[in-house]
Design a protein around this motif. Structure first.
Motif, PDB file in Angstrom:
ATOM      1  N   THR B  40       0.835  -1.198   0.000  1.00 35.89           N
ATOM      2  CA  THR B  40       0.000   0.000   0.000  1.00 35.89           C
ATOM      3  C   THR B  40       0.872   1.250   0.000  1.00 35.89           C
ATOM      4  OG1 THR B  40      -1.603  -1.250   1.254  1.00 35.89           O
ATOM      5  CG2 THR B  40      -1.933   1.120   1.151  1.00 35.89           C
ATOM      6  N   TYR B  41       0.500   2.175  -0.843  1.00 34.23           N
ATOM      7  CA  TYR B  41       1.229   3.433  -0.969  1.00 34.23           C
ATOM      8  C   TYR B  41       0.260   4.590  -0.789  1.00 34.23           C
ATOM      9  CZ  TYR B  41       5.140   0.842  -2.969  1.00 34.23           C
ATOM     10  OH  TYR B  41       6.183  -0.020  -3.149  1.00 34.23           O
ATOM     11  N   ARG B  42       0.815   5.736  -0.374  1.00 33.40           N
ATOM     12  CA  ARG B  42      -0.019   6.936  -0.343  1.00 33.40           C
ATOM     13  C   ARG B  42       0.602   8.012  -1.215  1.00 33.40           C
ATOM     14  NH1 ARG B  42      -4.326   7.864   2.719  1.00 33.40           N
ATOM     15  NH2 ARG B  42      -3.889  10.045   3.155  1.00 33.40           N
ATOM     16  N   GLN B  43      -0.270   8.745  -1.875  1.00 35.66           N
ATOM     17  CA  GLN B  43       0.150   9.775  -2.818  1.00 35.66           C
ATOM     18  C   GLN B  43       0.205  11.115  -2.096  1.00 35.66           C
ATOM     19  OE1 GLN B  43      -2.522  10.110  -6.383  1.00 35.66           O
ATOM     20  NE2 GLN B  43      -3.418  11.801  -5.285  1.00 35.66           N
ATOM     21  N   PHE B  44       1.356  11.818  -2.228  1.00 40.60           N
ATOM     22  CA  PHE B  44       1.502  13.129  -1.613  1.00 40.60           C
ATOM     23  C   PHE B  44       1.933  14.157  -2.650  1.00 40.60           C
ATOM     24  CE2 PHE B  44       2.165  10.093   1.788  1.00 40.60           C
ATOM     25  CZ  PHE B  44       1.442  10.637   2.836  1.00 40.60           C
ATOM     26  N   PHE B  45       1.609  15.395  -2.396  1.00 40.33           N
ATOM     27  CA  PHE B  45       2.112  16.530  -3.165  1.00 40.33           C
ATOM     28  C   PHE B  45       3.605  16.615  -2.900  1.00 40.33           C
ATOM     29  CE2 PHE B  45       3.349  20.942  -3.456  1.00 40.33           C
ATOM     30  CZ  PHE B  45       2.628  21.454  -4.520  1.00 40.33           C
ATOM     31  N   GLY B  46       4.412  16.843  -3.924  1.00 37.56           N
ATOM     32  CA  GLY B  46       5.847  16.909  -3.693  1.00 37.56           C
ATOM     33  C   GLY B  46       6.623  17.705  -4.720  1.00 37.56           C
ATOM     34  N   GLY B  47       7.928  17.664  -4.556  1.00 40.58           N
ATOM     35  CA  GLY B  47       8.833  18.476  -5.359  1.00 40.58           C
ATOM     36  C   GLY B  47       9.306  19.623  -4.494  1.00 40.58           C
ATOM     37  N   SER B  48      10.613  19.683  -4.261  1.00 30.87           N
ATOM     38  CA  SER B  48      11.135  20.643  -3.299  1.00 30.87           C
ATOM     39  C   SER B  48      10.693  22.095  -3.550  1.00 30.87           C
ATOM     40  CB  SER B  48      12.648  20.503  -3.244  1.00 30.87           C
ATOM     41  OG  SER B  48      13.227  21.578  -2.603  1.00 30.87           O
ATOM     42  N   PRO B  49      10.844  22.648  -4.757  1.00 30.58           N
ATOM     43  CA  PRO B  49      10.442  24.060  -4.944  1.00 30.58           C
ATOM     44  C   PRO B  49       8.951  24.254  -4.721  1.00 30.58           C
ATOM     45  CG  PRO B  49      11.638  23.235  -6.869  1.00 30.58           C
ATOM     46  CD  PRO B  49      11.372  22.056  -5.997  1.00 30.58           C
ATOM     47  N   SER B  50       8.168  23.226  -5.036  1.00 27.12           N
ATOM     48  CA  SER B  50       6.712  23.326  -4.864  1.00 27.12           C
ATOM     49  C   SER B  50       6.361  23.292  -3.385  1.00 27.12           C
ATOM     50  CB  SER B  50       6.022  22.189  -5.616  1.00 27.12           C
ATOM     51  OG  SER B  50       6.438  22.197  -6.970  1.00 27.12           O
ATOM     52  N   ASN B  51       7.068  22.468  -2.627  1.00 28.58           N
ATOM     53  CA  ASN B  51       6.881  22.449  -1.172  1.00 28.58           C
ATOM     54  C   ASN B  51       7.246  23.807  -0.568  1.00 28.58           C
ATOM     55  OD1 ASN B  51       6.168  19.746  -1.204  1.00 28.58           O
ATOM     56  ND2 ASN B  51       8.215  19.015  -0.674  1.00 28.58           N
ATOM     57  N   ILE B  52       8.344  24.390  -1.048  1.00 25.43           N
ATOM     58  CA  ILE B  52       8.773  25.694  -0.523  1.00 25.43           C
ATOM     59  C   ILE B  52       7.695  26.748  -0.799  1.00 25.43           C
ATOM     60  CG2 ILE B  52      10.516  27.523  -0.655  1.00 25.43           C
ATOM     61  CD1 ILE B  52      12.562  25.310  -1.477  1.00 25.43           C
ATOM     62  N   ALA B  53       7.128  26.701  -2.015  1.00 24.33           N
ATOM     63  CA  ALA B  53       6.069  27.670  -2.356  1.00 24.33           C
ATOM     64  C   ALA B  53       4.873  27.511  -1.422  1.00 24.33           C
ATOM     65  CB  ALA B  53       5.633  27.480  -3.806  1.00 24.33           C
ATOM     66  N   MET B  54       4.462  26.266  -1.174  1.00 20.22           N
ATOM     67  CA  MET B  54       3.336  26.000  -0.276  1.00 20.22           C
ATOM     68  C   MET B  54       3.633  26.574   1.116  1.00 20.22           C
ATOM     69  SD  MET B  54       0.763  24.202  -1.503  1.00 20.22           S
ATOM     70  CE  MET B  54       0.129  22.572  -1.817  1.00 20.22           C
ATOM     71  N   ASN B  55       4.834  26.266   1.621  1.00 25.93           N
ATOM     72  CA  ASN B  55       5.213  26.744   2.954  1.00 25.93           C
ATOM     73  C   ASN B  55       5.271  28.272   3.016  1.00 25.93           C
ATOM     74  OD1 ASN B  55       5.618  24.139   3.923  1.00 25.93           O
ATOM     75  ND2 ASN B  55       7.797  24.140   3.428  1.00 25.93           N
ATOM     76  N   ALA B  56       5.906  28.863   2.028  1.00 25.00           N
ATOM     77  CA  ALA B  56       6.097  30.321   2.041  1.00 25.00           C
ATOM     78  C   ALA B  56       4.751  31.024   2.022  1.00 25.00           C
ATOM     79  CB  ALA B  56       6.950  30.747   0.844  1.00 25.00           C
TER      80      ALA B  56
END
Lengths: 319, 319
Positions: B40-56
């Motif tokens: 079983t796997y779970r799908q997450f939003f990812g990609g370092s620059p995209s994570n940074i944008a979300m956080n910022a």
């Protein structure tokens, strides 16, 4: 000519089936995902020729898979599954240049389009070891996957030519899908050129439409025969199949009474047809065995189900 | 020179951060899988620059992501996640030539190697629309992903040159990994050539070792400075970071007290550093804000956690 009431004369070889082509991870969402609420997926063993090998082995004939996985945990999983089923994994190559290929299927109420991640699968090399196994097999089978990209394409071309020179039965699943081909390449013309080199093809109605556009079933049959196939099995889902050897054309009915999941029904058909052909049944009987195995599979969920021996399935379906 | 006790003079632009590069599906196994029992796997939003944008964005500054997804359900999911977070998705391009890129992580007791499926992400085009947003941003950021393949590489080269001509702060995450590059290509030399063109780099110790081989922390700092970076932030996990502007070198301590999951800690650092820089804090303060946001993230599982505004985090960590 392949006559319906005769069996197909096969080479005397130690191995029955050599399945060349894709071995894949099928990553399938647990639930419908139109509203992005289902984020859980399950990993399954997949790839049509690999499924056929698994099934055929369960039905009681020998099969090996010639394919490529990456040097990763997903490749380890696929090899582990083959081994657990008792299949010789010596013809699974490993590539450091691409990950184990994967198909992600997100279930959707509208169009559940599979997403193809091609990694290692098309890096199949023609090796001495592969040639040796080929020379010692009765039937060789491949689909459009390895044809769509090099080096696998060249490997399949060598396999076809060597198999024909050595009297193997050459079977092809013309499951053409534009997404398998690189942008700008004419996959359709190439697939058509391969049809002329093989003995048996089993297109679905969708495959035929992708290759030739919209025509009648009879026209599709004619088109495959004109390209050079010796036996054309045009599958029509719940309506069974139309099968022609160029002289006679017969309609075969589906034997399915209960449909839980259609995944892998085509692979089940191939495996029943092959197992019966190896066991010396006539083409007509082998086709019926294909439909019986397919009907048995349809009662269960998943591409690979717990098939009994071919003889048991024949008995269940009164063949 | 970038002085620790001064703020970084930024362009007066409507948008704060332009994150160029990868947006990905992180497909993560639910459990350890050494014995192939966890499927079983779970799908997450990812990609370092995209994570940074979300956080910022959560910390209270404006960010957009310039990246590419495939024309598939996984791409729809990523765009849906950005939109739900309130981020303008007008700079996410779609490609018919490759599926949405994915990283599969199968947890292992030994080495949990990620498997990279590069599809759409590197097909980033330099468009007029992208250039317009770039001209109206203060900071541009990218990692090694888009540099590893064309056409994204050429797009990033154009972005760097245009950004420098127009006074943007150019920041680079030199997260070099050989698996991102095509076999036979010298990614290391290319990454080194890019370091000389940017203002700020934030290598981890592992990144530095992959690029330069085994050296001391001080030697790594010196090597990045010699290549031309103006500020080098060498992160050392729980030991904080060593930061140098070429004249002064300071050690910064991690502010983490509680570590639930290290995934995305580096992205959290970048976002805190950027948010504080945009808000006019000095470099020293912005670095501390980076560590505070990273420490906050470390208390929770997952790459993207529910961050409060930067001011709230500053208060929690007494900055």
């Amino acid at each position: 000519m392949l006559k319906f009431d005769q069996n197909i004369e096969l080479k005397k070889s130690g191995n029955d089936l050599l399945m060349a082509g894709e071995i894949l991870i099928d990553m399938i969402s647990e639930d419908y995902n139109d509203d992005f609420t289902c984020r859980t997926y399950r990993q399954f063993f997949g790839g049509s020729p690999s499924n056929i090998a698994m099934n055929a082995h369960k039905l009681g004939v020998h099969a090996v898979v010639a394919s490529v996985v990456g040097e990763d945990g997903l490749g380890n999983f696929l090899i582990h599954e083959l081994k657990s089923a008792g299949i010789d994994t010596g013809y699974i190559q490993r590539s450091a240049e691409g990950p184990t290929s994967m198909v992600v299927v997100t279930k959707s109420q509208s169009t559940p389009t599979p997403v193809f991640y091609r990694g290692a699968d098309y890096r199949l090399s023609y090796t001495e070891k592969l040639e040796e196994k080929l020379m010692n097999s009765k039937i060789v089978h491949f689909s459009c996957w390895p044809l769509s990209r090099n080096p696998a394409r060249e490997t399949i071309e060598k396999i076809i030519s060597k198999a024909k020179m050595n009297g193997l039965l050459v079977c092809f699943d013309p499951n053409y899908h534009p997404m398998l081909w690189e942008a700008g390449e004419d996959g359709i013309e190439y697939v058509k050129s391969v049809i002329g080199k093989v003995d048996i093809v089993k297109p679905s109605e969708d495959d035929a439409e992708r290759l030739f556009g919209a025509h009648t079933h009879e026209q599709y049959i004619e088109m495959f025969l004109e390209l050079g196939a010796k036996l054309v099995i045009l599958t029509l889902g719940k309506d069974g199949a139309l099968v022609s050897n160029g002289v006679e054309t017969f309609r075969f009915s589906s034997l399915a009474t209960e449909v839980a999941d259609t995944t892998g029904a085509g692979d089940a058909f191939w495996s029943g047809f092959y197992a019966a052909t190896v066991k010396g049944y006539t083409i007509r009987e082998a086709l019926s065995c294909g439909f019986a195995v397919s009907a048995y599979k349809l009662k269960y969920t998943g591409a690979i189900v717990d098939l009994p021996k071919l003889e048991a399935i024949k008995e269940i379906y009164g063949l």
